[in-house]
Scaffold this motif. Structure first.
Motif, PDB file in Angstrom:
ATOM      1  N   HIS A   7       0.745   0.843 -16.982  1.00 23.43           N
ATOM      2  CA  HIS A   7       1.632   1.726 -17.728  1.00 23.43           C
ATOM      3  C   HIS A   7       0.801   2.583 -18.678  1.00 23.43           C
ATOM      4  CE1 HIS A   7       4.970  -0.783 -16.352  1.00 23.43           C
ATOM      5  NE2 HIS A   7       4.300  -1.834 -16.780  1.00 23.43           N
ATOM      6  N   ILE A   8       1.199   3.831 -18.777  1.00 24.94           N
ATOM      7  CA  ILE A   8       0.597   4.727 -19.757  1.00 24.94           C
ATOM      8  C   ILE A   8       1.716   5.230 -20.651  1.00 24.94           C
ATOM      9  CG2 ILE A   8      -0.784   6.801 -20.166  1.00 24.94           C
ATOM     10  CD1 ILE A   8      -1.847   6.560 -17.324  1.00 24.94           C
ATOM     11  N   THR A   9       1.609   4.953 -21.934  1.00 30.00           N
ATOM     12  CA  THR A   9       2.623   5.435 -22.868  1.00 30.00           C
ATOM     13  C   THR A   9       2.159   6.756 -23.476  1.00 30.00           C
ATOM     14  OG1 THR A   9       1.650   4.241 -24.709  1.00 30.00           O
ATOM     15  CG2 THR A   9       3.311   3.075 -23.428  1.00 30.00           C
ATOM     16  N   ALA A  10       3.118   7.609 -23.812  1.00 29.13           N
ATOM     17  CA  ALA A  10       2.806   8.912 -24.434  1.00 29.13           C
ATOM     18  C   ALA A  10       1.679   9.611 -23.682  1.00 29.13           C
ATOM     19  CB  ALA A  10       2.431   8.706 -25.904  1.00 29.13           C
ATOM     20  N   SER A  11       1.902   9.871 -22.414  1.00 29.85           N
ATOM     21  CA  SER A  11       0.847  10.422 -21.550  1.00 29.85           C
ATOM     22  C   SER A  11       0.330  11.752 -22.090  1.00 29.85           C
ATOM     23  CB  SER A  11       1.367  10.579 -20.128  1.00 29.85           C
ATOM     24  OG  SER A  11       2.491  11.432 -20.107  1.00 29.85           O
ATOM     25  N   HIS A  12      -0.924  12.021 -21.770  1.00 37.39           N
ATOM     26  CA  HIS A  12      -1.625  13.198 -22.268  1.00 37.39           C
ATOM     27  C   HIS A  12      -2.378  13.836 -21.110  1.00 37.39           C
ATOM     28  CE1 HIS A  12      -4.648  15.509 -24.510  1.00 37.39           C
ATOM     29  NE2 HIS A  12      -3.768  15.480 -25.506  1.00 37.39           N
ATOM     30  N   PRO A  13      -2.580  15.148 -21.121  1.00 37.72           N
ATOM     31  CA  PRO A  13      -3.322  15.780 -20.013  1.00 37.72           C
ATOM     32  C   PRO A  13      -4.667  15.129 -19.717  1.00 37.72           C
ATOM     33  CG  PRO A  13      -2.246  17.479 -21.305  1.00 37.72           C
ATOM     34  CD  PRO A  13      -1.999  16.177 -22.021  1.00 37.72           C
ATOM     35  N   ARG A  14      -5.326  14.579 -20.727  1.00 31.17           N
ATOM     36  CA  ARG A  14      -6.625  13.947 -20.445  1.00 31.17           C
ATOM     37  C   ARG A  14      -6.485  12.652 -19.654  1.00 31.17           C
ATOM     38  NH1 ARG A  14      -6.240  13.310 -26.101  1.00 31.17           N
ATOM     39  NH2 ARG A  14      -5.666  11.179 -26.691  1.00 31.17           N
ATOM     40  N   ASP A  15      -5.251  12.153 -19.495  1.00 28.86           N
ATOM     41  CA  ASP A  15      -5.029  10.992 -18.630  1.00 28.86           C
ATOM     42  C   ASP A  15      -5.041  11.374 -17.154  1.00 28.86           C
ATOM     43  OD1 ASP A  15      -2.509   9.851 -20.955  1.00 28.86           O
ATOM     44  OD2 ASP A  15      -4.640   9.332 -20.890  1.00 28.86           O
ATOM     45  N   SER A  16      -5.046  12.668 -16.870  1.00 26.24           N
ATOM     46  CA  SER A  16      -5.051  13.123 -15.470  1.00 26.24           C
ATOM     47  C   SER A  16      -6.310  12.608 -14.789  1.00 26.24           C
ATOM     48  CB  SER A  16      -4.998  14.646 -15.402  1.00 26.24           C
ATOM     49  OG  SER A  16      -3.810  15.144 -15.983  1.00 26.24           O
ATOM     50  N   ALA A  17      -6.108  11.840 -13.741  1.00 25.97           N
ATOM     51  CA  ALA A  17      -7.221  11.181 -13.046  1.00 25.97           C
ATOM     52  C   ALA A  17      -6.633  10.451 -11.850  1.00 25.97           C
ATOM     53  CB  ALA A  17      -7.930  10.194 -13.968  1.00 25.97           C
ATOM     54  N   VAL A  18      -7.521   9.848 -11.078  1.00 25.27           N
ATOM     55  CA  VAL A  18      -7.076   8.940 -10.023  1.00 25.27           C
ATOM     56  C   VAL A  18      -7.202   7.518 -10.558  1.00 25.27           C
ATOM     57  CG1 VAL A  18      -7.528   8.031  -7.712  1.00 25.27           C
ATOM     58  CG2 VAL A  18      -7.727  10.490  -8.158  1.00 25.27           C
ATOM     59  N   TYR A  19      -6.144   6.748 -10.409  1.00 29.06           N
ATOM     60  CA  TYR A  19      -6.130   5.360 -10.858  1.00 29.06           C
ATOM     61  C   TYR A  19      -6.162   4.472  -9.619  1.00 29.06           C
ATOM     62  CZ  TYR A  19      -5.231   7.277 -15.405  1.00 29.06           C
ATOM     63  OH  TYR A  19      -5.363   7.991 -16.574  1.00 29.06           O
ATOM     64  N   ILE A  20      -7.130   3.577  -9.593  1.00 27.21           N
ATOM     65  CA  ILE A  20      -7.360   2.741  -8.424  1.00 27.21           C
ATOM     66  C   ILE A  20      -7.171   1.279  -8.803  1.00 27.21           C
ATOM     67  CG2 ILE A  20      -9.038   2.039  -6.654  1.00 27.21           C
ATOM     68  CD1 ILE A  20     -10.503   4.714  -7.200  1.00 27.21           C
ATOM     69  N   CYS A  21      -6.413   0.590  -7.988  1.00 21.73           N
ATOM     70  CA  CYS A  21      -6.238  -0.854  -8.129  1.00 21.73           C
ATOM     71  C   CYS A  21      -7.225  -1.539  -7.184  1.00 21.73           C
ATOM     72  CB  CYS A  21      -4.794  -1.200  -7.767  1.00 21.73           C
ATOM     73  SG  CYS A  21      -4.414  -2.939  -7.679  1.00 21.73           S
ATOM     74  N   ALA A  22      -7.932  -2.529  -7.675  1.00 17.64           N
ATOM     75  CA  ALA A  22      -8.871  -3.271  -6.827  1.00 17.64           C
ATOM     76  C   ALA A  22      -8.716  -4.754  -7.121  1.00 17.64           C
ATOM     77  CB  ALA A  22     -10.308  -2.822  -7.084  1.00 17.64           C
ATOM     78  N   VAL A  23      -8.797  -5.562  -6.087  1.00 11.99           N
ATOM     79  CA  VAL A  23      -8.693  -7.006  -6.294  1.00 11.99           C
ATOM     80  C   VAL A  23      -9.975  -7.663  -5.823  1.00 11.99           C
ATOM     81  CG1 VAL A  23      -6.195  -6.982  -6.103  1.00 11.99           C
ATOM     82  CG2 VAL A  23      -7.564  -7.435  -4.065  1.00 11.99           C
ATOM     83  N   GLY A  24     -10.346  -8.729  -6.499  1.00 12.74           N
ATOM     84  CA  GLY A  24     -11.570  -9.432  -6.164  1.00 12.74           C
ATOM     85  C   GLY A  24     -11.364 -10.926  -6.153  1.00 12.74           C
ATOM     86  N   ASN A  25     -12.200 -11.597  -5.412  1.00 11.47           N
ATOM     87  CA  ASN A  25     -12.158 -13.066  -5.435  1.00 11.47           C
ATOM     88  C   ASN A  25     -13.412 -13.584  -6.134  1.00 11.47           C
ATOM     89  OD1 ASN A  25     -14.201 -12.790  -3.532  1.00 11.47           O
ATOM     90  ND2 ASN A  25     -12.804 -13.081  -1.800  1.00 11.47           N
ATOM     91  N   THR A  26     -13.648 -14.863  -6.076  1.00  7.92           N
ATOM     92  CA  THR A  26     -14.791 -15.414  -6.797  1.00  7.92           C
ATOM     93  C   THR A  26     -16.092 -15.148  -6.070  1.00  7.92           C
ATOM     94  OG1 THR A  26     -14.354 -17.536  -5.724  1.00  7.92           O
ATOM     95  CG2 THR A  26     -13.507 -17.232  -7.951  1.00  7.92           C
ATOM     96  N   GLY A  27     -15.999 -14.601  -4.867  1.00  8.43           N
ATOM     97  CA  GLY A  27     -17.196 -14.193  -4.134  1.00  8.43           C
ATOM     98  C   GLY A  27     -17.504 -12.751  -4.406  1.00  8.43           C
TER      99      GLY A  27
END
Lengths: 108, 119
Positions: free
Chosen positions: A73-93
């Motif tokens: 979540h981004i509250t009170a969004s601002h033009p500088r928040d413009s970007a690509v947001y990537i979700c990544a998951v990792g395991n213990t390896g």
């Protein structure tokens, strides 16, 4: 089939709006990462979380391990928040799985 | 020091050139990664080094040759590349066997990337 799915793929918001980006995953994980990438730039890690909720400034990340789902979540969004947001998951390896990213544009 | 440093930031090379990308971290991370990222796509894993040994090679063409001289350095040697190899090359590192959280989660830290253009 992607191990990590994000939605929406593209998002346009007016400055000041509350933004939510969703991530679902299908593999067992030890942690989930939210990453930010500005156009032409490198990747910055925003959060790493394995349970509950984290907050940093206007950014909030939550994860539900049982449902295999996370939100950024981004509250009170601002033009500088413009970007690509990537979700990544990792395991213990050394395996990390990346979502395809959400391209956010915040209009002044 | 909590950074992964990549050099050069930009590289333009011809198809007959030999060049190298360099990556350095001093966080004591023992796993280091090379990713390739094309525009508007997520990073694609190329190689993983674990304790200075190559542990994953994602069927990358031999014109890309990784090298890990020591636990802090990771190189990617480039030779006879093709224009379609033009991309952002990202280095990352993570701890190995030393989780930073009670759940055993692995911190992943990226460098700023090296943007490669092959003419």
């Amino acid at each position: 089939k992607n191990e990590v799915e994000q939605s929406p793929q593209n998002l346009t918001a007016q400055e000041g709006e509350f933004i939510t980006i969703n991530c679902s995953y299908s593999v067992g994980i030890s942690a989930l990462h939210w990453l930010q990438q500005h156009p032409g730039g490198g990747i910055v890690s925003l959060f790493m979380l394995s349970s509950g909720k984290k907050k940093h400034g206007r950014l909030i990340a939550t994860i539900n391990i049982q449902e295999k789902h996370s939100s950024l979540h981004i509250t009170a969004s601002h033009p500088r928040d413009s970007a690509v947001y990537i979700c990544a998951v990792g395991n213990t390896g050394n395996q990390f799985y990346f979502g395809t990213g959400t391209s956010l544009t915040v209009i002044p | 020091d909590t950074e992964v440093t990549q050099t050069p930031k930009h590289l333009v090379m011809g198809m007959t050139n030999k060049k190298s990308l360099k990556c350095e971290q001093h966080m004591g991370h023992r796993a280091m990664y090379w990713y390739k990222q094309k525009a508007k796509k997520p990073p694609e894993l190329m190689f993983v080094y674990s304790y200075e040994k190559l542990s994953i090679n994602e069927s990358v063409p031999s014109r890309f040759s990784p090298e890990c001289p020591n636990s802090s350095l990771l190189n990617l040697h480039l030779h006879a590349l093709q224009p379609e190899d033009s991309a952002l090359y990202l280095c990352a590192s993570s701890q190995e066997g030393q989780p930073t959280t009670s759940s055993g989660a692995n911190v992943l830290t990226f460098g700023a990337g090296s943007r490669l253009t092959v003419l």
